[in-house]
Design a protein around this motif. Sequence first.
Motif, short mmCIF file in Angstrom:
data_model
loop_
_atom_site.label_atom_id
_atom_site.label_comp_id
_atom_site.label_asym_id
_atom_site.label_seq_id
_atom_site.Cartn_x
_atom_site.Cartn_y
_atom_site.Cartn_z
N PHE A 49 22.99 -57.71 96.23
CA PHE A 49 23.98 -56.96 97.01
C PHE A 49 23.45 -55.55 97.23
CE2 PHE A 49 26.77 -59.97 94.68
CZ PHE A 49 27.37 -60.57 95.77
N VAL A 50 23.73 -55.03 98.40
CA VAL A 50 23.45 -53.62 98.62
C VAL A 50 24.77 -52.88 98.43
CG1 VAL A 50 22.62 -51.89 100.24
CG2 VAL A 50 21.62 -54.18 100.24
N LEU A 51 24.82 -52.07 97.41
CA LEU A 51 26.07 -51.37 97.10
C LEU A 51 26.30 -50.23 98.08
CD1 LEU A 51 25.71 -51.25 93.22
CD2 LEU A 51 26.85 -52.97 94.63
N GLU A 52 27.53 -49.72 98.07
CA GLU A 52 27.85 -48.62 98.98
C GLU A 52 27.00 -47.39 98.70
OE1 GLU A 52 32.09 -47.75 99.25
OE2 GLU A 52 32.42 -49.89 99.60
N SER A 53 26.62 -47.26 97.43
CA SER A 53 25.78 -46.11 97.06
C SER A 53 24.36 -46.26 97.59
CB SER A 53 25.73 -45.99 95.54
OG SER A 53 25.13 -47.14 94.99
N GLY A 54 24.05 -47.43 98.16
CA GLY A 54 22.72 -47.66 98.68
C GLY A 54 21.81 -48.37 97.69
N GLU A 55 22.28 -48.48 96.45
CA GLU A 55 21.47 -49.17 95.44
C GLU A 55 21.54 -50.68 95.63
OE1 GLU A 55 22.15 -47.74 91.30
OE2 GLU A 55 23.24 -46.18 92.38
N ASP A 56 20.52 -51.35 95.13
CA ASP A 56 20.51 -52.81 95.13
C ASP A 56 21.06 -53.32 93.81
OD1 ASP A 56 19.48 -52.85 97.60
OD2 ASP A 56 17.48 -53.55 97.05
N LEU A 57 21.78 -54.43 93.88
CA LEU A 57 22.25 -55.06 92.66
C LEU A 57 21.95 -56.55 92.77
CD1 LEU A 57 25.58 -54.37 90.86
CD2 LEU A 57 24.71 -56.69 91.07
N THR A 58 21.05 -57.03 91.94
CA THR A 58 20.71 -58.45 91.99
C THR A 58 21.62 -59.21 91.04
OG1 THR A 58 18.46 -57.91 92.58
CG2 THR A 58 18.86 -60.13 91.77
N ALA A 59 22.57 -59.95 91.62
CA ALA A 59 23.58 -60.64 90.82
C ALA A 59 23.10 -62.02 90.39
CB ALA A 59 24.89 -60.76 91.60
N VAL A 60 22.28 -62.68 91.22
CA VAL A 60 21.72 -63.98 90.86
C VAL A 60 20.21 -63.90 91.08
CG1 VAL A 60 21.58 -66.41 91.53
CG2 VAL A 60 23.81 -65.30 91.42
N ARG A 61 19.45 -64.30 90.05
CA ARG A 61 17.99 -64.20 90.13
C ARG A 61 17.34 -65.56 90.03
NH1 ARG A 61 16.51 -58.84 88.44
NH2 ARG A 61 18.42 -57.80 87.82
N ASP A 62 16.65 -65.93 91.05
CA ASP A 62 15.78 -67.08 91.02
C ASP A 62 16.43 -68.28 90.31
OD1 ASP A 62 13.44 -68.45 91.54
OD2 ASP A 62 12.55 -67.90 89.61
N ALA A 63 17.60 -68.64 90.75
CA ALA A 63 18.30 -69.75 90.10
C ALA A 63 17.97 -71.07 90.79
CB ALA A 63 19.81 -69.51 90.15
N SER A 64 17.54 -72.05 89.99
CA SER A 64 17.34 -73.40 90.51
C SER A 64 18.19 -74.33 89.69
CB SER A 64 15.87 -73.80 90.41
OG SER A 64 15.09 -72.98 91.25
N VAL A 246 24.82 -68.72 81.99
CA VAL A 246 24.30 -67.75 82.95
C VAL A 246 24.30 -66.38 82.29
CG1 VAL A 246 24.75 -66.54 85.12
CG2 VAL A 246 25.04 -69.02 84.99
N LYS A 247 23.13 -65.75 82.34
CA LYS A 247 23.02 -64.43 81.72
C LYS A 247 22.14 -63.56 82.59
CE LYS A 247 21.86 -62.44 77.30
NZ LYS A 247 21.14 -62.70 76.04
N GLU A 248 22.62 -62.38 82.89
CA GLU A 248 21.90 -61.43 83.74
C GLU A 248 21.40 -62.08 85.03
OE1 GLU A 248 19.01 -59.90 81.05
OE2 GLU A 248 20.48 -58.69 79.97
N GLY A 249 22.25 -62.90 85.60
CA GLY A 249 21.93 -63.51 86.88
C GLY A 249 21.03 -64.73 86.80
N ARG A 250 20.61 -65.08 85.60
CA ARG A 250 19.71 -66.24 85.46
C ARG A 250 20.43 -67.37 84.75
NH1 ARG A 250 14.46 -64.54 86.25
NH2 ARG A 250 14.17 -62.29 86.12
N ILE A 251 20.03 -68.61 85.10
CA ILE A 251 20.52 -69.76 84.35
C ILE A 251 19.58 -69.90 83.16
CG2 ILE A 251 21.06 -72.20 84.42
CD1 ILE A 251 21.30 -71.95 87.45
N VAL A 252 20.05 -69.51 81.99
CA VAL A 252 19.13 -69.44 80.85
C VAL A 252 19.21 -70.67 79.95
CG1 VAL A 252 19.04 -66.94 80.77
CG2 VAL A 252 20.83 -68.15 79.51
N GLU A 253 20.19 -71.52 80.17
CA GLU A 253 20.32 -72.68 79.29
C GLU A 253 21.08 -73.78 80.02
OE1 GLU A 253 19.35 -74.57 76.63
OE2 GLU A 253 20.01 -73.14 75.08
#
Lengths: 290, 306
Positions: A49-64, A246-253
């Motif tokens: 997501f691109v936040l209003e502040s202009g920063e990026d926020l990756t909510a889901v990372r490389d999930a398969s 799901v943890k920090e945007g990743r499917i860890v288990e």
Amino acid sequence: MQDVDGSGAMSQGGSGEHARRTRSTDGHPTAPRDPSPPAIELRSVTKTFVLESGEDLTAVRDASLTVARGEFVCVVGPSGHGKSTLLNLIAGFIEPSSGEIFVNGAPVEGPGPDRGVVFQRDTLFLWRRVAANISFGLEARGVPKQERKATVERYLKTVGLEGFAGAWPRQLSGGMRRRVAIAAVFANEPDVFLMDEPFVGLDYLRRAQLHRVLLDLWAEGGHRAVFMITHDVDEALALGDRILVVKEGRIVESVRVDLPRPRSTYMITGEEASAIRRSVVLHFGDLEIA
Amino acid sequence: MSSKDNSIDSVPEESSQDSSGDALQDEGSSSGRKARRIHPLAILSFVAIIAAWQAASIFLGETVGYKRVPGFEDVFRSFIEYAGYWQGGLGAESTRTGAEPTNWGATLGLGHNTFVTMLRTIAGYTIGVVTGVGLGFLIAWSKVARGLLTFPAHLARMMPLLAMIPLFALWFGDSQLGVLTFIAFAVGILLFAITINAIGNVPLHYWQYARSLGASPLRTYARVVFPAAFPQLRGGLLLAVAFSWSAALAAEFLGQQVGLGHVLQSALYYASTDVVALTGLVVILFAAVTYLVANKTLAWLTRWAE
Ligand SMILES: Nc1ncnc2c1ncn2[C@@H]1O[C@H](COP(=O)(O)OP(=O)(O)O)[C@@H](O)[C@H]1O
Ligand SMILES: [Mg+2]
């Protein structure tokens, strides 16, 4: 595909071999579809997501992820770690920044009636009576009136609200509203159910009732897959074929729950369940609880 | 576990557990249907106003050739003067032909002018509501429409309405159409702003839910976004009733040959403050009636709301 039961089909970081192997068996990812493709398939999906502040926020990372037809998958994880984002991606409410999502082998392009969504927030149409709420999707899809009526009656019965067809939503309790919401989505007969913490805020007994309703509807449908977010590991143990963490945007288990059905309180507090619970809960971190 | 078992044990349990009125609440208690009783202080204030009026008429009353503040008796006696606003027919001749004013002629004069104003108000209100709400929805729907219309619409909101009456008169002459357009303009602008705001407040999940059930964007708009926004239009729709009466009177005041606004204008010209007061009372009465009708209708239309 060989992993019809979905076991070990999720892939993430180092544990991704299985999914990669699965993919290589049919040559290339976009080859002609398998005759019975998985209900849900995510390939290296990332959402930033691109936040209003202009920063990026990756909510889901490389999930398969692969969810088989008929599989009941529960998703747990700390809040704010991307569970709902994952669900919204599958629902087609938002688009992935990269990666691909397939439902029944077809790429997801926006929301559609093949995926029913039960929201955490109450989404009943307050201006429609209970029966009209349940028939909304049927009307939208052009189901004839007689058939609609029969379907509505059937689902009202399944959720135990036969007497409330003519009630306004505001006249119902929280638990009854949840049942209407679930009936409305099930009556539309989607292939995939996406539920985002559907039973939050209900007491233990009410939840147990709704679990039964849900499992009845699930069993009735046969081939329908469920992707349900919950913050309650016990709920996941009571309902799921598999639990994803799901943890920090990743499917860890991804843990299989091989308990027979119907499951009892006894079963989900037993040794086998406890082992699963521990492996899941430890992903939340070894918190100092007291 | 069969679904039948489930339904049998769950409903009675649930309705008995949720003591806060879970099972059906009684229909009569729904919002908008509550019996309203008149507050004793309201009666007191009403009496106080009447008394103040009467006192004012006694102390400030008789001056400079006309009554600055007419007393009640004057007001009700002035009824006969409405005969002068009757063009003749139905057994009462026009006073302009030299006929004596009669109560029947006055009744016809008042009735006719009230009827005309009422019709204009209702027609202007309806046109204004349809265009204002319609434009609001169009703007929320289409990016192109939003780009084209938002600025002019907000500009229009800034314009002092009353000052625009001469402009409308210029454009439309003293035609019926000018009055209607003016009322519709006043009402439409108000509702346009309220509609945009109301649509903006419709939760996104309603849209997502409807779309995921298979509803097309158009169906979602008509069957979900519109009803979801509607309760928020309620206040604006009511406000616009009073607004459209004012707009009708103002437009008639400046350049119509019939209607209560014309009566006011001509009574002021002749300094007949009693006729002005009586006409004011008539306006209040009819505005109140239309307001109550609108209120009841809107309460019924939103009876489902929490
Ligand atoms: N539409 C959005 N715009 C910006 N940030 C979002 C949006 N949706 C979610 N996020 C952010 O993504 C992260 C994951 O959110 P979410 O998927 O709702 O977590 P969870 O469901 O696990 O609690 C959070 O930091 C949240 O603030
Ligand atoms: Mg969430």
